[in-house]
Design an enzyme around this catalytic site. Structure first.
Site, PDB file in Angstrom:
ATOM      1  N   HIS A 123       1.066  -1.192   0.011  1.00  0.00           N
ATOM      2  CA  HIS A 123      -0.038   0.075  -0.083  1.00  0.00           C
ATOM      3  C   HIS A 123       0.831   1.112  -0.211  1.00  0.00           C
ATOM      4  O   HIS A 123       0.406   2.288   0.218  1.00  0.00           O
ATOM      5  CB  HIS A 123      -0.966   0.133   1.148  1.00  0.00           C
ATOM      6  CG  HIS A 123      -1.824  -1.116   1.132  1.00  0.00           C
ATOM      7  ND1 HIS A 123      -2.498  -1.527   2.349  1.00  0.00           N
ATOM      8  CD2 HIS A 123      -2.508  -1.719  -0.131  1.00  0.00           C
ATOM      9  CE1 HIS A 123      -3.401  -2.488   1.724  1.00  0.00           C
ATOM     10  NE2 HIS A 123      -3.360  -2.698   0.568  1.00  0.00           N
ATOM     11  N   THR A 174      -3.592  -8.104  11.451  1.00  0.00           N
ATOM     12  CA  THR A 174      -4.256  -7.446  10.399  1.00  0.00           C
ATOM     13  C   THR A 174      -5.783  -7.988  10.643  1.00  0.00           C
ATOM     14  O   THR A 174      -5.954  -9.102  11.062  1.00  0.00           O
ATOM     15  CB  THR A 174      -3.947  -7.855   8.984  1.00  0.00           C
ATOM     16  OG1 THR A 174      -4.871  -7.209   7.888  1.00  0.00           O
ATOM     17  CG2 THR A 174      -3.702  -9.384   8.860  1.00  0.00           C
ATOM     18  N   ASN A 209      -2.381 -12.660  15.962  1.00  0.00           N
ATOM     19  CA  ASN A 209      -3.540 -11.347  16.201  1.00  0.00           C
ATOM     20  C   ASN A 209      -3.805 -11.320  17.469  1.00  0.00           C
ATOM     21  O   ASN A 209      -4.120 -12.299  18.111  1.00  0.00           O
ATOM     22  CB  ASN A 209      -4.434 -11.514  15.098  1.00  0.00           C
ATOM     23  CG  ASN A 209      -4.773 -10.042  14.535  1.00  0.00           C
ATOM     24  OD1 ASN A 209      -4.145  -9.537  13.824  1.00  0.00           O
ATOM     25  ND2 ASN A 209      -6.045  -9.743  14.619  1.00  0.00           N
TER      26      ASN A 209
END
Ligand code: BV8
Length: 251
Positions: free
Chosen positions: A115, A195, A220
């Protein structure tokens, strides 16, 4: 604490990171982000339309995040990723959704910034390559391109990040695909960390990995949207879990 078995020289490891892996460096995640991100919708500050509609707001938002990124230091999770890359070499690939540059500052080199990078800018008009830029644009006048001066109006400078609705670089997508497909069947380990598994195409990489019979791992704080795709789920902070998981001693 579990450790990934990467001893087989045919085994390749691909790691996808998100904002959670920078949280222990003090950078707010998208879900926790206060400030502009909280009070302005994604559409207002992280789309090309939103930026062109209000570039001053856009540059205030991205300048605020440049301040955070420049003040932050890599955490134990970033360092552990750089260590395992050192050990595995071309059997390793890191794909990050993060734009803060902390993986590179921790020593990671085999990194795809899917990104883009917050500390780079580019012209909205001409095709000059993205350039390193840690300047803050919190006041008018906003930055204009010094290269496309042969036009009636020089192009406006924007952050060199990929906004919602903008395509990911084809070369980056191809590199991810090539790395995963080049692993001998049964010798690919796919690990996602930090994420929420919401944003595509990054959140769909685990599906490609499963099609390639990869072992899928997740690190996570809480189960993300796409948790069902992962065979091995370790709930906790990446900075605490990564060193033991990769068998590297915390720095
Ligand atoms: C594309 C850069 C096609 C900018 C980012 C409807 C309308 C329009 C578009 C779409 C739509 N539906 C779907 C789409 C596609 C869209 C999308 O997925 N939208 C989402 C919102 C549904 N995707 C795109 O637009 C992409 N492009 O599809 O192009 C195309 C093709 C051809 C031609 C034109 C177009 C581009 C997406 C890239 C957007 N840019 N970033 C900026 O940052 O300002 S995305 C940005 O948000 C991040 O990069 C990241 O990807 C995402 C946030 O997600 P996370 O990183 O996961 O962070 P989050 O806070 O959500 O979660 C953190 C997690 O960590 C949590 O689960 C938490 O529990 C955990 N955690 C916290 N602390 C820790 C931890 N875990 C471990 N340890 C800790 N310590």
């Amino acid at each position: 604490m579990q450790t990934l078995d990467l001893s087989d020289p045919q085994t390749r490891l691909i790691v996808l990171t998100g904002a959670g892996t920078s949280a222990e460096s003090g950078i707010p995640t998208y879900r926790a982000m206060n400030g502009l991100w909280r009070t302005h919708s994604i559409q207002e500050v992280a789309t090309a339309y939103g930026f062109l509609n209000d570039p001053a707001l856009g540059w205030r938002f991205y300048s605020e995040r440049r301040v955070d990124a420049l003040a932050a230091s890599p955490n134990a999770g970033h360092v552990a990723l750089a260590d395992i890359e050192e050990r595995l070499g071309d059997r390793f690939l890191l794909v990050t959704q993060n734009i803060d540059g902390l993986h590179q500052r921790a020593g990671s080199r085999r990194v795809i910034e899917l990104h883009g990078n917050l500390l780079h800018s580019r012209c909205t008009v001409c095709d000059r390559p993205p350039f390193a830029d840690d300047r803050l644009y919190q006041e008018l006048p906003l930055p204009l391109c010094e290269v496309c001066t042969d036009r009636a109006a020089p192009g406006m400078i924007r952050p060199a990040v990929v906004w919602f609705g903008e395509a990911i670089q084809g070369a980056d997508m191809a590199r991810v695909e090539k790395f995963m497909e080049s692993a001998p069947r049964g010798h690919l380990v796919f690990l996602a960390a930090g994420t929420s598994g919401v944003v595509t195409p990054a959140s769909a990489f685990v599906e490609d990995a499963k099609r390639l019979a990869a072992a899928t791992w997740l690190v996570n704080l809480e189960p993300p949207e796409n948790v069902g795709y992962f065979q091995n789920v370790l709930l906790g902070a990446s900075g605490a879990i990564f060193p033991a998981l990769f068998g590297v001693t915390p720095g």
